[in-house]
Design a protein around this motif. Structure first.
Motif, PDB file in Angstrom:
ATOM      1  N   LEU A 227       0.820  -1.217   0.000  1.00 27.73           N
ATOM      2  CA  LEU A 227       0.000   0.000   0.000  1.00 27.73           C
ATOM      3  C   LEU A 227       0.852   1.265   0.000  1.00 27.73           C
ATOM      4  CD1 LEU A 227      -2.943  -1.179   2.249  1.00 27.73           C
ATOM      5  CD2 LEU A 227      -2.894  -0.914  -0.251  1.00 27.73           C
ATOM      6  N   ARG A 228       2.027   1.219   0.617  1.00 23.50           N
ATOM      7  CA  ARG A 228       2.949   2.366   0.521  1.00 23.50           C
ATOM      8  C   ARG A 228       3.429   2.539  -0.919  1.00 23.50           C
ATOM      9  NH1 ARG A 228       5.165   0.735   5.683  1.00 23.50           N
ATOM     10  NH2 ARG A 228       6.793  -0.401   4.573  1.00 23.50           N
ATOM     11  N   THR A 229       3.748   1.439  -1.567  1.00 15.29           N
ATOM     12  CA  THR A 229       4.183   1.491  -2.962  1.00 15.29           C
ATOM     13  C   THR A 229       3.051   2.007  -3.846  1.00 15.29           C
ATOM     14  OG1 THR A 229       5.716  -0.344  -2.579  1.00 15.29           O
ATOM     15  CG2 THR A 229       5.131   0.136  -4.875  1.00 15.29           C
ATOM     16  N   MET A 230       1.832   1.547  -3.595  1.00 16.89           N
ATOM     17  CA  MET A 230       0.693   2.018  -4.386  1.00 16.89           C
ATOM     18  C   MET A 230       0.483   3.521  -4.181  1.00 16.89           C
ATOM     19  SD  MET A 230      -0.138  -0.590  -6.099  1.00 16.89           S
ATOM     20  CE  MET A 230      -1.588   0.017  -6.903  1.00 16.89           C
ATOM     21  N   GLN A 231       0.696   3.999  -2.958  1.00 16.90           N
ATOM     22  CA  GLN A 231       0.557   5.438  -2.718  1.00 16.90           C
ATOM     23  C   GLN A 231       1.617   6.216  -3.496  1.00 16.90           C
ATOM     24  OE1 GLN A 231      -2.022   7.069  -1.049  1.00 16.90           O
ATOM     25  NE2 GLN A 231      -1.065   8.740  -2.175  1.00 16.90           N
ATOM     26  N   LYS A 232       2.834   5.685  -3.550  1.00 17.93           N
ATOM     27  CA  LYS A 232       3.886   6.328  -4.352  1.00 17.93           C
ATOM     28  C   LYS A 232       3.462   6.397  -5.816  1.00 17.93           C
ATOM     29  CE  LYS A 232       7.804   4.835  -1.557  1.00 17.93           C
ATOM     30  NZ  LYS A 232       8.973   3.939  -1.510  1.00 17.93           N
ATOM     31  N   ALA A 233       2.892   5.312  -6.302  1.00 18.33           N
ATOM     32  CA  ALA A 233       2.444   5.270  -7.700  1.00 18.33           C
ATOM     33  C   ALA A 233       1.366   6.314  -7.946  1.00 18.33           C
ATOM     34  CB  ALA A 233       1.929   3.871  -8.050  1.00 18.33           C
ATOM     35  N   ILE A 234       0.436   6.436  -7.026  1.00 16.06           N
ATOM     36  CA  ILE A 234      -0.630   7.430  -7.172  1.00 16.06           C
ATOM     37  C   ILE A 234      -0.065   8.836  -7.086  1.00 16.06           C
ATOM     38  CG2 ILE A 234      -2.681   8.394  -6.017  1.00 16.06           C
ATOM     39  CD1 ILE A 234      -3.536   5.429  -5.607  1.00 16.06           C
ATOM     40  N   ASP A 235       0.887   9.047  -6.193  1.00 14.26           N
ATOM     41  CA  ASP A 235       1.528  10.362  -6.102  1.00 14.26           C
ATOM     42  C   ASP A 235       2.236  10.729  -7.410  1.00 14.26           C
ATOM     43  OD1 ASP A 235       0.625  10.606  -3.492  1.00 14.26           O
ATOM     44  OD2 ASP A 235       2.555  10.056  -2.594  1.00 14.26           O
ATOM     45  N   MET A 236       2.739   9.734  -8.111  1.00 12.14           N
ATOM     46  CA  MET A 236       3.420   9.969  -9.382  1.00 12.14           C
ATOM     47  C   MET A 236       2.437  10.250 -10.521  1.00 12.14           C
ATOM     48  SD  MET A 236       6.246   6.924  -9.094  1.00 12.14           S
ATOM     49  CE  MET A 236       7.170   7.279 -10.567  1.00 12.14           C
ATOM     50  N   ASP A 237       1.229   9.682 -10.420  1.00 16.03           N
ATOM     51  CA  ASP A 237       0.255   9.791 -11.508  1.00 16.03           C
ATOM     52  C   ASP A 237      -1.154   9.713 -10.923  1.00 16.03           C
ATOM     53  OD1 ASP A 237      -1.021   9.845 -13.951  1.00 16.03           O
ATOM     54  OD2 ASP A 237      -0.026   8.057 -14.745  1.00 16.03           O
ATOM     55  N   LYS A 238      -1.587  10.810 -10.321  1.00 12.85           N
ATOM     56  CA  LYS A 238      -2.856  10.861  -9.588  1.00 12.85           C
ATOM     57  C   LYS A 238      -4.091  10.567 -10.441  1.00 12.85           C
ATOM     58  CE  LYS A 238      -1.320  14.305  -6.192  1.00 12.85           C
ATOM     59  NZ  LYS A 238      -0.630  13.357  -5.409  1.00 12.85           N
ATOM     60  N   GLU A 239      -4.022  10.871 -11.713  1.00 15.55           N
ATOM     61  CA  GLU A 239      -5.191  10.744 -12.584  1.00 15.55           C
ATOM     62  C   GLU A 239      -5.227   9.436 -13.371  1.00 15.55           C
ATOM     63  OE1 GLU A 239      -7.778  12.939 -12.723  1.00 15.55           O
ATOM     64  OE2 GLU A 239      -6.763  13.877 -11.036  1.00 15.55           O
ATOM     65  N   ASN A 240      -4.431   8.473 -12.998  1.00 21.12           N
ATOM     66  CA  ASN A 240      -4.348   7.235 -13.756  1.00 21.12           C
ATOM     67  C   ASN A 240      -5.396   6.235 -13.274  1.00 21.12           C
ATOM     68  OD1 ASN A 240      -3.387   4.492 -14.487  1.00 21.12           O
ATOM     69  ND2 ASN A 240      -1.776   5.680 -15.473  1.00 21.12           N
ATOM     70  N   LEU A 241      -6.321   5.903 -14.151  1.00 23.42           N
ATOM     71  CA  LEU A 241      -7.401   4.963 -13.836  1.00 23.42           C
ATOM     72  C   LEU A 241      -6.850   3.603 -13.418  1.00 23.42           C
ATOM     73  CD1 LEU A 241     -10.445   4.091 -13.931  1.00 23.42           C
ATOM     74  CD2 LEU A 241     -10.030   3.513 -16.332  1.00 23.42           C
ATOM     75  N   GLU A 242      -5.869   3.097 -14.148  1.00 22.53           N
ATOM     76  CA  GLU A 242      -5.341   1.767 -13.861  1.00 22.53           C
ATOM     77  C   GLU A 242      -4.712   1.686 -12.472  1.00 22.53           C
ATOM     78  OE1 GLU A 242      -4.648   2.130 -18.416  1.00 22.53           O
ATOM     79  OE2 GLU A 242      -4.598   3.489 -16.712  1.00 22.53           O
ATOM     80  N   ILE A 243      -3.970   2.718 -12.097  1.00 26.55           N
ATOM     81  CA  ILE A 243      -3.327   2.706 -10.783  1.00 26.55           C
ATOM     82  C   ILE A 243      -4.386   2.730  -9.687  1.00 26.55           C
ATOM     83  CG2 ILE A 243      -1.841   3.994  -9.195  1.00 26.55           C
ATOM     84  CD1 ILE A 243      -0.251   4.938 -11.667  1.00 26.55           C
ATOM     85  N   ARG A 244      -5.370   3.597  -9.845  1.00 25.20           N
ATOM     86  CA  ARG A 244      -6.453   3.649  -8.850  1.00 25.20           C
ATOM     87  C   ARG A 244      -7.152   2.303  -8.742  1.00 25.20           C
ATOM     88  NH1 ARG A 244      -6.967   8.217  -5.471  1.00 25.20           N
ATOM     89  NH2 ARG A 244      -6.071   9.938  -6.626  1.00 25.20           N
ATOM     90  N   PHE A 245      -7.374   1.674  -9.897  1.00 25.59           N
ATOM     91  CA  PHE A 245      -8.057   0.387  -9.891  1.00 25.59           C
ATOM     92  C   PHE A 245      -7.216  -0.687  -9.198  1.00 25.59           C
ATOM     93  CE2 PHE A 245      -8.755  -3.785 -11.785  1.00 25.59           C
ATOM     94  CZ  PHE A 245     -10.013  -4.018 -11.259  1.00 25.59           C
TER      95      PHE A 245
END
Length: 176
Positions: free
Chosen positions: A90-108
C-alpha cells in the motif's frame, strides 16, 4: 476466480507500462508470468526483483511492483509477514498514485488490493476515494491509454465488488 480476473485486468494494462522499458518479447513473458504469479511465490519474487531493478519507473510500473508485493502477502504463510507485505504494497501504491494521480489503472489496482484485504486489518482506507476517482473517470469518459477491454473489465469488476452505489452502477453499466 475473482483473483484471476484482477490479474487479467492487470495484464491488460501491463503493455502500457512496459513499452518504454521492455521489449515486446519481455512484455509477452511478463504478461504470462503475472498470471502464473498468482499461484507461485517463487515467480512473484523473481518478477518483483526484475521490475524493481528497472530504472526510472513510471507510476504505473511502480503500481505493478505494489501489486506484486500484495501477491507476496498472499503467498506468505506467516501472519506477520502477510501484514508487512500488505503495508509495503500500500505504501508502494501510494507512491504510484503520487506519481500519476489521474491514472485509472493505478487507482483500480489499489482498489482491488484493498478490496481483497480483510477489512478488520484497517488497510482498506482508500477504497471510497479510489472508487469515487474511478467513477469520475467513467463519468468524464477519461480513460487515458486504457483500451476498451480494460474499460469494460474494470466496470464489471466495480459492479461485482458490491461497493458501488446504485447511481454509480448505472454509470458503469453503460460501459459493459
Amino acid at each position: 476466480m475473482i483473483k484471476n480476473s484482477i490479474l487479467f485486468l492487470l495484464l491488460l494494462v501491463s503493455t502500457s507500462i512496459c513499452k518504454a522499458q521492455l521489449s515486446g518479447k519481455e512484455i509477452a513473458v511478463l504478461k504470462s508470468d503475472l498470471v502464473k504469479a498468482v499461484e507461485s511465490s517463487k515467480l512473484t519474487d523473481s518478477l518483483h526483483e526484475k521490475l524493481s531493478k528497472l530504472p526510472n519507473r513510471s507510476g504505473l510500473l511502480t503500481a505493478y511492483l505494489g501489486t506484486l508485493e500484495a501477491l507476496k502477502a498472499k503467498h506468505a504463510w506467516n501472519p506477520y509477514n502477510k501484514i508487512k507485505y500488505v503495508k509495503v504494497s500500500l505504501r508502494t501504491m501510494q507512491k504510484a498514485i503520487d506519481m500519476d494521480k489521474e491514472n485509472l489503472e493505478i487507482r483500480f489496482m489499489r482498489f482491488s488490493i484493498e478490496h481483497f484485504t480483510p477489512g478488520f486489518l484497517g488497510f482498506s482506507k482508500d477504497l471510497n476515494v479510489d472508487r469515487k476517482e474511478i467513477i469520475k473517470h467513467y463519468q468524464n469518459r477519461n480513460f487515458g491509454i486504457a483500451d476498451d477491454g480494460l474499460i469494460k473489465s474494470v466496470a464489471k469488476f466495480m459492479i461485482d465488488s458490491k461497493r458501488c452505489t446504485a447511481e454509480e452502477i448505472k454509470i458503469l453499466k453503460k460501459f459493459i
